[in-house]
Each structure stands twice: as structure tokens, then as C-alpha cells.
Scaffold this motif. Structure first.
Motif, PDB file in Angstrom:
ATOM      1  N   GLY A  27      -6.007  11.283  -0.540  1.00 44.15           N
ATOM      2  CA  GLY A  27      -6.956  10.945  -1.607  1.00 44.15           C
ATOM      3  C   GLY A  27      -6.573   9.637  -2.278  1.00 44.15           C
ATOM      4  N   LEU A  28      -5.272   9.489  -2.570  1.00 43.15           N
ATOM      5  CA  LEU A  28      -4.798   8.247  -3.208  1.00 43.15           C
ATOM      6  C   LEU A  28      -4.982   7.054  -2.278  1.00 43.15           C
ATOM      7  N   LEU A  29      -4.695   7.287  -1.003  1.00 43.52           N
ATOM      8  CA  LEU A  29      -4.785   6.197  -0.026  1.00 43.52           C
ATOM      9  C   LEU A  29      -6.230   5.688   0.061  1.00 43.52           C
ATOM     10  N   ALA A  30      -7.166   6.622   0.064  1.00 46.74           N
ATOM     11  CA  ALA A  30      -8.579   6.238   0.155  1.00 46.74           C
ATOM     12  C   ALA A  30      -8.972   5.355  -1.038  1.00 46.74           C
ATOM     13  N   GLN A  31      -8.390   5.653  -2.202  1.00 43.74           N
ATOM     14  CA  GLN A  31      -8.705   4.820  -3.377  1.00 43.74           C
ATOM     15  C   GLN A  31      -7.986   3.473  -3.325  1.00 43.74           C
ATOM     16  N   THR A  32      -6.822   3.457  -2.676  1.00 49.87           N
ATOM     17  CA  THR A  32      -5.954   2.276  -2.748  1.00 49.87           C
ATOM     18  C   THR A  32      -6.375   1.167  -1.798  1.00 49.87           C
ATOM     19  N   VAL A  33      -6.765   1.536  -0.583  1.00 49.43           N
ATOM     20  CA  VAL A  33      -7.078   0.502   0.409  1.00 49.43           C
ATOM     21  C   VAL A  33      -8.562   0.176   0.354  1.00 49.43           C
TER      22      VAL A  33
ATOM     23  N   VAL B 106       0.847  -1.209   0.000  1.00 48.08           N
ATOM     24  CA  VAL B 106       0.000   0.000   0.000  1.00 48.08           C
ATOM     25  C   VAL B 106       0.878   1.253   0.000  1.00 48.08           C
ATOM     26  N   ASN B 107       1.907   1.256   0.847  1.00 47.53           N
ATOM     27  CA  ASN B 107       2.809   2.411   0.895  1.00 47.53           C
ATOM     28  C   ASN B 107       3.466   2.644  -0.461  1.00 47.53           C
ATOM     29  N   GLU B 108       3.959   1.566  -1.063  1.00 48.91           N
ATOM     30  CA  GLU B 108       4.644   1.718  -2.352  1.00 48.91           C
ATOM     31  C   GLU B 108       3.694   2.252  -3.414  1.00 48.91           C
ATOM     32  N   SER B 109       2.445   1.795  -3.344  1.00 55.30           N
ATOM     33  CA  SER B 109       1.485   2.246  -4.348  1.00 55.30           C
ATOM     34  C   SER B 109       1.183   3.735  -4.183  1.00 55.30           C
ATOM     35  N   VAL B 110       0.875   4.152  -2.963  1.00 53.18           N
ATOM     36  CA  VAL B 110       0.508   5.559  -2.756  1.00 53.18           C
ATOM     37  C   VAL B 110       1.712   6.474  -2.965  1.00 53.18           C
ATOM     38  N   LEU B 111       2.879   6.039  -2.504  1.00 58.04           N
ATOM     39  CA  LEU B 111       4.066   6.898  -2.613  1.00 58.04           C
ATOM     40  C   LEU B 111       4.698   6.802  -4.004  1.00 58.04           C
ATOM     41  N   ASP B 112       4.180   5.895  -4.835  1.00 64.79           N
ATOM     42  CA  ASP B 112       4.655   5.735  -6.216  1.00 64.79           C
ATOM     43  C   ASP B 112       6.165   5.488  -6.205  1.00 64.79           C
TER      44      ASP B 112
ATOM     45  N   LEU C 157      -5.973  -6.199   7.003  1.00 62.71           N
ATOM     46  CA  LEU C 157      -4.589  -6.183   7.471  1.00 62.71           C
ATOM     47  C   LEU C 157      -3.941  -4.806   7.342  1.00 62.71           C
ATOM     48  N   VAL C 158      -4.481  -3.963   6.498  1.00 57.87           N
ATOM     49  CA  VAL C 158      -3.891  -2.637   6.324  1.00 57.87           C
ATOM     50  C   VAL C 158      -4.794  -1.603   6.978  1.00 57.87           C
ATOM     51  N   ASP C 159      -4.265  -1.007   8.028  1.00 59.97           N
ATOM     52  CA  ASP C 159      -4.972   0.081   8.683  1.00 59.97           C
ATOM     53  C   ASP C 159      -4.526   1.365   7.985  1.00 59.97           C
ATOM     54  N   PRO C 160      -5.351   1.907   7.078  1.00 59.85           N
ATOM     55  CA  PRO C 160      -4.859   3.021   6.251  1.00 59.85           C
ATOM     56  C   PRO C 160      -4.472   4.235   7.092  1.00 59.85           C
ATOM     57  N   VAL C 161      -5.256   4.537   8.123  1.00 61.50           N
ATOM     58  CA  VAL C 161      -4.978   5.736   8.926  1.00 61.50           C
ATOM     59  C   VAL C 161      -3.584   5.655   9.545  1.00 61.50           C
TER      60      VAL C 161
ATOM     61  N   TYR D  62      -9.392  13.497   7.539  1.00 61.86           N
ATOM     62  CA  TYR D  62      -8.721  13.824   6.266  1.00 61.86           C
ATOM     63  C   TYR D  62      -8.868  12.678   5.268  1.00 61.86           C
ATOM     64  N   LEU D  63      -8.836  11.456   5.771  1.00 63.17           N
ATOM     65  CA  LEU D  63      -8.968  10.309   4.871  1.00 63.17           C
ATOM     66  C   LEU D  63     -10.382  10.254   4.285  1.00 63.17           C
ATOM     67  N   GLU D  64     -11.359  10.562   5.102  1.00 65.92           N
ATOM     68  CA  GLU D  64     -12.744  10.594   4.592  1.00 65.92           C
ATOM     69  C   GLU D  64     -12.906  11.695   3.558  1.00 65.92           C
ATOM     70  N   ARG D  65     -12.274  12.804   3.836  1.00 66.49           N
ATOM     71  CA  ARG D  65     -12.350  13.945   2.918  1.00 66.49           C
ATOM     72  C   ARG D  65     -11.685  13.596   1.578  1.00 66.49           C
ATOM     73  N   ALA D  66     -10.591  12.819   1.659  1.00 66.17           N
ATOM     74  CA  ALA D  66      -9.878  12.306   0.468  1.00 66.17           C
ATOM     75  C   ALA D  66      -9.694  13.373  -0.604  1.00 66.17           C
ATOM     76  N   GLU D  67      -9.044  14.442  -0.204  1.00 62.41           N
ATOM     77  CA  GLU D  67      -8.907  15.570  -1.140  1.00 62.41           C
ATOM     78  C   GLU D  67      -8.169  15.152  -2.409  1.00 62.41           C
ATOM     79  N   PRO D  68      -8.738  15.428  -3.583  1.00 57.80           N
ATOM     80  CA  PRO D  68      -8.049  15.057  -4.827  1.00 57.80           C
ATOM     81  C   PRO D  68      -6.672  15.722  -4.898  1.00 57.80           C
ATOM     82  N   GLY D  69      -5.691  14.983  -5.398  1.00 57.82           N
ATOM     83  CA  GLY D  69      -4.343  15.532  -5.529  1.00 57.82           C
ATOM     84  C   GLY D  69      -3.491  15.338  -4.288  1.00 57.82           C
ATOM     85  N   SER D  70      -4.084  14.798  -3.207  1.00 59.47           N
ATOM     86  CA  SER D  70      -3.299  14.557  -1.981  1.00 59.47           C
ATOM     87  C   SER D  70      -3.015  13.063  -1.830  1.00 59.47           C
ATOM     88  N   LEU D  71      -2.030  12.737  -0.969  1.00 60.97           N
ATOM     89  CA  LEU D  71      -1.757  11.323  -0.710  1.00 60.97           C
ATOM     90  C   LEU D  71      -2.937  10.673   0.003  1.00 60.97           C
TER      91      LEU D  71
END
Ligand code: HEM
Length: 489
Positions: free
Chosen positions: A280-286, A168-174, A291-295, A269-278
Motif C-alpha cells: 500500500g505504501l509503495l503504491a503511494q510512493t512511486v 524508494v526503499n528507504e521511504s517505504v521501509l521507513d 527508473l523505479v520498477d516498484p514491483v 497485490y500492488l494494484e490492490r494496495a492494501e492499507p497498512g501493508s508495505l
């Protein structure tokens, strides 16, 4: 050592980086130790340090590292470390141990816990390359520390959980991408905040840590959480407080109230999932993966962007002290900085900043089982310490140990003919192997963009440390005391 491919060679770079590996191999004669060392060999335990040497290592290497703050730096102690050049003394202490004990690793005879200290380049590669099995990232001291604010973070996990969190980290952090897929948004935000810093510095005539870090923190909160977090000083204050507690690892109880407050805020902030932010990406990814606690992945990002501010201001100090390299950096900077791109020489300056002054000086691992070495065995549950400043600054093996040398990272080689001795040398400010920092490219993109914007329309002349010599860089430069005289160009 990682190094992106290169650009034009540099005049000052005619010396070889690693004089040879000979010093290391000369030092690899079996250890000289005292009667305190038990018999060692392939079947016995690896040699251990004598008591006097353990006391020296504890006093000159471990204590100064811990006192400066492993998770959150303590400005006053770092200032003292700068005045006494403590990290240079620490490196000299380890050099002496390496000379006398050989390539190690060596055990430390401490009563409550098994510790081993890595002394050879080969073992750095081995320990980091063979993580997380049998060298787990999630060691006890790290769990005690990071448990204060991210008990389910990737860095303190193991096994299947770790694999999923890492993905998950690798995906969001590209991770593999030098220019993050959100770079358009990232660069715009970073540039806006850096312009604010430059203008403020020009108004007052000075750029110091307070001005720099205020803008940098605004920038990374926007990158990680979105524009809504720009001025969220309450969250930052809570995180800072938790990080200062984390400096004490498991010696301090956890602060549940503060941690819950941070968690609730990050959930928003995760619920808000602002477009263009990490976020936002995290909310889409998890997805609904338990097993992955996104927060709990987010505090590591916010926490890790902070030392990147230290790396950034010290990189600017190095450039201010090296007129030739500054000219090369300015020469590389395109007219249009709004278009995201890889600013190689600026990235190399930041990489040199973290080589010369690693923000993660002690890389910790823990053996998950007995591990065999040519000199003996290391028992399971041993904490393994890799002290990066020793390898980055070992002037008995590395000719450019104390010299600002961006070529180490631009791929052109310090002398254009980098051989194995040079490329195999462990320069590991971002670690390496399966636990390598997954945010390296993102942090180099953001830091180099921030610096480029500061340099775009302004000059920054170094006021402190006034005598910084790029050919003889001291062991410690406190980022909190760096100061420039700033003027429009
Ligand atoms: C100058 C800036 C940075 C440096 C020098 C740095 C260095 C490191 C190092 C040495 C590690 C390995 C720690 C260990 O093995 O115990 C690490 C891990 C990590 N870093 Fe960074 N880091 C930086 C910035 C960042 C940023 C900005 C992010 C995210 C936005 C980030 C995300 C991570 C994560 C998630 C891990 C854990 C990796 C894992 O457990 O597999 N880092 N970093």
C-alpha cells in the motif's frame, strides 16, 4: 558498529570486547607470502595469496558458504555444517591468513575472475563506506543470483537508477525509524500470527522450525503484501524455487515462466494496495518514475524476511540458554504489547543472533575502477569479498567473540567503557555505509514483536541444541534443527 542507546548494565559484562586492536596491527606486518606473490607496493597490484592458501580458502571458507546456500539456505547442508562446525573452521582459516599475510586485502589467483579478500577492520569500513563508488553493490555474482527474481531490484543496480530505487526503499521501509510509521498495523498482524504459533506449540508441546516459520511467513506476507497474502503458498513456493536457482548465480539460466508468474502476482497485490501493508505504501510512493520498477523492489523484502525467521528462532534459542538474559528481556516487556514500541533487549538478542550467525555471511562488492591501497592497487572489475563471520568471531581481537553479548547493541557497552577499539570494530550483520540494510529497523521491530508474543504466555525450554552454551556459542546452529519444549506459563 551501530548500537542504539542503552539500558541497565549487565553483570556478566565485565570484559572488554576488543582485547585491543593490537592483534590486528601485529598482523599488519607485510605479507609473508611465497614466491607466488609478485612484487607489490603502491604502484603494483596488492599481494596475492599463494596457491596452497587459495585452495584452503576456497575449500574451507568459500565452498561451505556457497554450499549452505547464499540466497536460500539448504537445510541438509546447514545441518552438516552444524555437525562439523564448518563456520568456526572457516574463521580459523581466515585468522591464519590474517596472521601470515597481514592486513591485506589479498588477491586470489583464480583463472576466470579477479577476486580480492578483505582481512582488516579498516578495509571493511572502507569498502562498505565507499560503496557504491568505487565499490559497487551490483557485482556480477549478485546480478546473476538476484537476476533470477528481481533483475531491477536496488541491490543489483548502480548509478542514478540505484539512487532512485534506494530512496524508494528507504521511504517505504521507513529506514531511520525504529518504530515504522505503519507499526500499528504491522504489530497487530505479527502478534496475531505469533499467538497462533505459540498456541500450536503449546498444543503439541513443541516449538520447531516448521511451526515457527509457517507463522513467521504468514506474518511477513501480511506485512509486505497485505492480509490477502496470508495463505499465498503458491507465490511463496515460486519465490522459493527461484531463490534456490539463485544459489547457482549465473550458472543456471533464468526461469522466465516462474518469474513472470511471480511478477503478475505481485502486480496484483500492488494494484490492490492494501492499507497498512508495505505494498500500500509503495503504491503511494512511486509515481510515474520510469527508473523505479516498484514491483521488482518487493521480492527483496519477501526474500529478506525469510532469514529473519532464522535469526528469530536462534535468538529464542540463545535466550532459552541464558536464564539471566531471558529474565532481563521479560523484565523489559511491557504489559501492553499491542502498543508498538522498541523492545531494546529483544532487538539486541536478535542482533546478537545475526552477529554470531550472520545471515549474509559474504558481503560482495565490485571495484568500478582501479583502487589504491597502501600495499598496492586493485584493478577495476575485481570482486571484493567481506567475510563477516571472521570479523564477528575473531577471538584474537574480540574478547566476547563467541559469547552471547546483547550489550554490544544496547549502547551501555560491554564493560561500560567502550573505547574506540570496540566501537570501531566491524560488526556488520546488516552491512554499513550507503548500502546498509534499509529494512533493519523494520525487521527488528517485527522479529522482536514476534518473539515477545511467543514469550508472553509461554515458556520454551531448549531441546536442540541442548548443550548451547551462551558463553561459548558454536560457529553454526542450524535454525532448521532448533527445537523447544513449550508449555503455558
Ligand atoms: C535478519 C534480517 C536481515 C538482515 C541480516 C539483512 C542484512 C542485509 C545486508 C547485509 C544487506 C547488504 C547486502 C549487500 O551489501 O550486498 C542488506 C541489504 C538490503 N536489505 Fe536487508 N537484511 C535483513 C532483512 C531485511 C528486510 C526484512 C528487508 C525489507 C523488508 C530488507 C531490505 C533490504 C534491501 C532493500 C537491501 C538492499 C539495499 C541496497 O541495495 O542499498 N532487509 N540487508
Amino acid at each position: 558498529m551501530s548500537s542504539p542507546s542503552g539500558t541497565a548494565p549487565r553483570d556478566r559484562s565485565t570484559e572488554s570486547t576488543a582485547s585491543t586492536a593490537s592483534t590486528a596491527s601485529a598482523a599488519s606486518a607485510p605479507s609473508a607470502p611465497s614466491a607466488e606473490s609478485p612484487a607489490s607496493g603502491p604502484t603494483g597490484p596488492v599481494p596475492r595469496l599463494g596457491l596452497a592458501d587459495t585452495a584452503r580458502l576456497a575449500a574451507r571458507v568459500l565452498a561451505p558458504t556457497v554450499a549452505q546456500g547464499a540466497i536460500a539456505r539448504r537445510p541438509r547442508v546447514v545441518g552438516l555444517a552444524e555437525r562439523l562446525d564448518l563456520d568456526a573452521r572457516a574463521v580459523a582459516t581466515v585468522q591464519d591468513l590474517h596472521r601470515r599475510y597481514g592486513d591485506g586485502p589479498v588477491r586470489l589467483p583464480l583463472p576466470v575472475r579477479r577476486f580480492a579478500f578483505v582481512l582488516s577492520p579498516r578495509d571493511v569500513h572502507r569498502v562498505l563506506g565507499e560503496s557504491p563508488e568505487p565499490f559497487a553493490l551490483a557485482n556480477r555474482e549478485k546480478q546473476g543470483a538476484l537476476g533470477q527474481f528481481q533483475p531491477h531490484g536496488v541491490l543489483v543496480s548502480h548509478g542514478r537508477e540505484r539512487a532512485q530505487r534506494r530512496a524508494v526503499n528507504e521511504s517505504v521501509l521507513d529506514t531511520p525509524n525504529p518504530v515504522h510509521r505503519l507499526a500499528g498495523d504491522v504489530v497487530a498482524r505479527v502478534r496475531e500470527e505469533a499467538r497462533g504459533v505459540a498456541e500450536e506449540a503449546a498444543r503439541s508441546g513443541h516449538l520447531d522450525w516448521a511451526t515457527y516459520s509457517t507463522g513467521w511467513r504468514r506474518a511477513f506476507r501480511r506485512v509486505v503484501l497485505g492480509d490477502a497474502a496470508r495463505d499465498d503458498e503458491d507465490l511463496q513456493g515460486d519465490l522459493d524455487a527461484l531463490r534456490y536457482r539463485a544459489n547457482w548465480s549465473y550458472l543456471l539460466p533464468r526461469s522466465r515462466t516462474r518469474r513472470d508468474r511471480v511478477r503478475r502476482r505481485l502486480e496484483q497485490y500492488l494494484e490492490r494496495a492494501e492499507p497498512g501493508s508495505l505494498a500500500g505504501l509503495l503504491a503511494q510512493t512511486v509515481g510515474g518514475d520510469s527508473l523505479v520498477d516498484p514491483v521488482d523492489q518487493i521480492p527483496q523484502w519477501l526474500f529478506a524476511f525469510d532469514p529473519a525467521g532464522m535469526a528469530g528462532i536462534r535468538a529464542l534459542a540463545l535466550l532459552a540458554a541464558d536464564a539471566d538474559e531471558l529474565a532481563r528481556v521479560r523484565g523489559e516487556m511491557p504489559a501492553d504489547l499491542d502498543t508498538p514500541q522498541e523492545l531494546r533487549r529483544l532487538r539486541a538478542a536478535v542482533l546478537e543472533s545475526v552477529r554470531l550467525w550472520p545471515t549474509t555471511p559474504m558481503i560482495l562488492r565490485e571495484t568500478t575502477r582501479d583502487v589504491a591501497w597502501p600495499t598496492g592497487r586493485l584493478a577495476a572489475d575485481t570482486a571484493v569479498l567481506v567475510y563477516a563471520p571472521f570479523f564477528h568471531r575473531d577471538d584474537e581481537a574480540l574478547a566476547v567473540a563467541h559469547r552471547f553479548t546483547p550489550e554490544l547493541w544496547t549502547g551501555e557497552g560491554h564493560d561500560g567503557t567502550a573505547g574506540d577499539a570496540a566501537t570501531d570494530w566491524p560488526l556488520v550483520p546488516f552491512s554499513e555505509g550507503p548500502g546498509v540494510c534499509p529494512g533493519q529497523n523494520l525487521v527488528l521491530l517485527t522479529t522482536s514483536t514476534f518473539l515477545a508474543t511467543l514469550l508472553e504466555h509461554h515458556d520454551h525450554a531448549l531441546e536442540h541444541p541442548a548443550s548451547l552454551d551462551p558463553d561459548r556459542v558454536p560457529g553454526v546452529v542450524s535454525p532448521f534443527r532448533v527445537r523447544f519444549r513449550t508449555s503455558p506459563r
